[in-house]
Scaffold this active site. Structure first.
Site, PDB file in Angstrom:
ATOM      1  N   GLY A   1       0.720  -1.315  -0.175  1.00  0.00           N
ATOM      2  CA  GLY A   1       0.063   0.030  -0.075  1.00  0.00           C
ATOM      3  C   GLY A   1       0.722   1.428  -0.087  1.00  0.00           C
ATOM      4  N   CYS A   2       1.949   1.347   0.243  1.00  0.00           N
ATOM      5  CA  CYS A   2       2.848   2.457   0.260  1.00  0.00           C
ATOM      6  C   CYS A   2       3.309   2.642  -1.388  1.00  0.00           C
ATOM      7  CB  CYS A   2       4.275   2.451   1.042  1.00  0.00           C
ATOM      8  SG  CYS A   2       4.069   2.203   2.875  1.00  0.00           S
ATOM      9  N   ILE A   3       3.239   3.923  -1.627  1.00  0.00           N
ATOM     10  CA  ILE A   3       3.715   4.143  -3.071  1.00  0.00           C
ATOM     11  C   ILE A   3       5.198   4.461  -3.281  1.00  0.00           C
ATOM     12  CG2 ILE A   3       2.841   5.373  -5.357  1.00  0.00           C
ATOM     13  CD1 ILE A   3       0.885   6.837  -3.183  1.00  0.00           C
TER      14      ILE A   3
END
Length: 105
Positions: free
Chosen positions: A103-105
């Site tokens: 979920g981290c870009i």
């Protein structure tokens, strides 16, 4: 696979510099990684988050999101952004020697 050298030890990392083998990490490496990311001193509050990240990774196979960190680590989201201004979950994961959380870009 790329490598990085921390505390005199070469470790495998991904293309973004996240550890691919969390077991190779040591606390002295964290201090060096933090410095490279602009965090000159790791306070006890930083270590609370770093250890929490490592425990969550060991239990679940991924690091927590910022929202989960704020709800379950004992450190508020506001404080997380003060401790890790460039993105708490991503920065803390890198310092903690775990892969980038989902979920981290």
């Amino acid at each position: 696979m790329p490598t990085a050298t921390y505390d005199g030890t070469s470790v495998p990392v991904d293309e973004e510099g996240f550890f691919t083998e969390a077991g190779r990490w040591t606390e002295p490496m964290a201090v060096q990684i933090a410095g490279e990311l602009g965090i000159d001193t790791l306070t006890e509050r930083h270590w609370t988050v770093i250890r929490f990240m490592r425990n969550q990774y060991a239990e679940k196979g991924t690091g927590p999101t910022v929202r989960a960190l704020g709800k379950t680590s004992g450190v508020s989201v506001k404080e997380l952004y003060q401790l890790f201004p460039k993105g708490p979950a991503k920065t803390a994961a890198k310092i903690a020697g775990i892969p980038k959380p989902r979920g981290c870009i």
